[in-house]
Design an enzyme around this catalytic site. Sequence first.
Site, PDB file in Angstrom:
ATOM      1  N   THR A 104       0.788  -1.191  -0.313  1.00 45.31           N
ATOM      2  CA  THR A 104      -0.521   0.162   0.109  1.00 45.31           C
ATOM      3  C   THR A 104       0.495   1.354  -0.088  1.00 45.31           C
ATOM      4  O   THR A 104       1.792   0.952   0.237  1.00 45.31           O
ATOM      5  CB  THR A 104      -0.819   0.331   0.880  1.00 45.31           C
TER       6      THR A 104
ATOM      7  N   GLY B 107      -3.984  -5.961   5.599  1.00 42.93           N
ATOM      8  CA  GLY B 107      -4.943  -5.230   6.801  1.00 42.93           C
ATOM      9  C   GLY B 107      -5.661  -6.366   7.567  1.00 42.93           C
ATOM     10  O   GLY B 107      -6.442  -4.690   8.586  1.00 42.93           O
TER      11      GLY B 107
ATOM     12  N   VAL C 242     -12.802  -5.816   1.194  1.00 42.76           N
ATOM     13  CA  VAL C 242     -11.670  -4.361   2.070  1.00 42.76           C
ATOM     14  C   VAL C 242     -10.930  -4.911   3.521  1.00 42.76           C
ATOM     15  O   VAL C 242     -11.002  -5.808   4.209  1.00 42.76           O
ATOM     16  CB  VAL C 242     -12.826  -3.315   2.166  1.00 42.76           C
ATOM     17  N   GLY C 243      -9.394  -3.915   3.323  1.00 44.62           N
ATOM     18  CA  GLY C 243      -9.099  -4.349   4.207  1.00 44.62           C
ATOM     19  C   GLY C 243      -9.076  -3.093   5.294  1.00 44.62           C
ATOM     20  O   GLY C 243      -9.709  -2.598   5.448  1.00 44.62           O
ATOM     21  N   ASP C 244      -7.772  -2.331   5.744  1.00 43.49           N
ATOM     22  CA  ASP C 244      -7.347  -1.155   6.512  1.00 43.49           C
ATOM     23  C   ASP C 244      -7.837  -0.270   5.915  1.00 43.49           C
ATOM     24  O   ASP C 244      -8.140   0.396   7.221  1.00 43.49           O
ATOM     25  CB  ASP C 244      -6.647  -2.238   7.841  1.00 43.49           C
TER      26      ASP C 244
HETATM   27  N1  ASP Z   1      -2.436  -2.859   4.553  1.00 40.48           N
HETATM   28  C1  ASP Z   1      -3.137  -3.457   3.256  1.00 40.48           C
HETATM   29  C2  ASP Z   1      -4.462  -4.156   3.165  1.00 40.48           C
HETATM   30  O1  ASP Z   1      -4.684  -5.037   4.191  1.00 40.48           O
HETATM   31  C3  ASP Z   1      -2.590  -3.178   2.601  1.00 40.48           C
HETATM   32  C4  ASP Z   1      -1.166  -2.621   2.939  1.00 40.48           C
HETATM   33  O2  ASP Z   1      -0.744  -2.140   3.929  1.00 40.48           O
HETATM   34  O3  ASP Z   1       0.028  -2.996   2.235  1.00 40.48           O
HETATM   35  O4  ASP Z   1      -5.630  -3.904   1.932  1.00 40.48           O
END
Ligand code: ASP
Length: 254
Positions: free
Chosen positions: A137, A190, A166-168
């Site tokens: 990300t 996430g 849907v992630g964080d």
């Molecule tokens: N946190 C992001 C997710 O889980 C991925 C990332 O940070 O690389 O969607």
Amino acid sequence: MRIVVHGGAGHTGEVQDGVETAADVGWKLLDEGADAISAAVATVVVLEDDSRFNAGTGACRRTDGSVQTDAAVACNDGRLGRAAALEDIANPVQVARLVMDEDFDALAGKGALDYARSRGITPAMVAGSEKPWAGDTVGAVAQDASGAIAVASSTGGVSGRPVGRVGDTPHWGGGLWTDAGIGIAATGIGEAISRRLLCFRVAQQVADGLSLAEALEWGLALYPADVCIGLIALSDSEGAGASNASMPWALRQD
Ligand code: ASP
């Protein structure tokens, strides 16, 4: 003024130059008088346009081969905008930025795409990356000359996750947080970030007296070493980044 930028926890490539370039863009804007939101969003756009990162054009693919992205923008004036499971948009952070000014604060899927179109963003096929991403990300936290702090983040998610996951990144308090004198963005797995409400809890540590660097280390210590996590943050007096994996990040401040 200051800006801190990351290119993802666990990034395995040589991408520090991309993060430095993005930080320079954001810093120049702040120096020219841009507000924190504009600087943070423009910085993330640079990274979304760099396909080495798992965001925008370089977003990883879902298990069915499709590309869905999540993005968020928040300002410590109280505004929040989030877009989730978004398809066919090269710069999802710009959709989140538009949502920020609405009387709702999150849109997902087809509704988010229709909204983007209605607000003049032209959909474009995002082929995504074939690389076996684990994360990566992108995010930025900026503080402008007025003292306002903004956080912007964008992601293709984590490889191997299903359509609709849907992630964080758009999870308020999990993947991002900003309040008086603080702004934080997370990267990494996430689900682990959301479940521990990571960014909000790290901000609480600063409010309770830890330095920014100490608070980030406190956050990382919530996880076992094999759960990839990274954080960037700004306060009124400092900026910091930390990760339990390799994480390209850059800080500019006066
Ligand atoms: N946190 C992001 C997710 O889980 C991925 C990332 O940070 O690389 O969607």
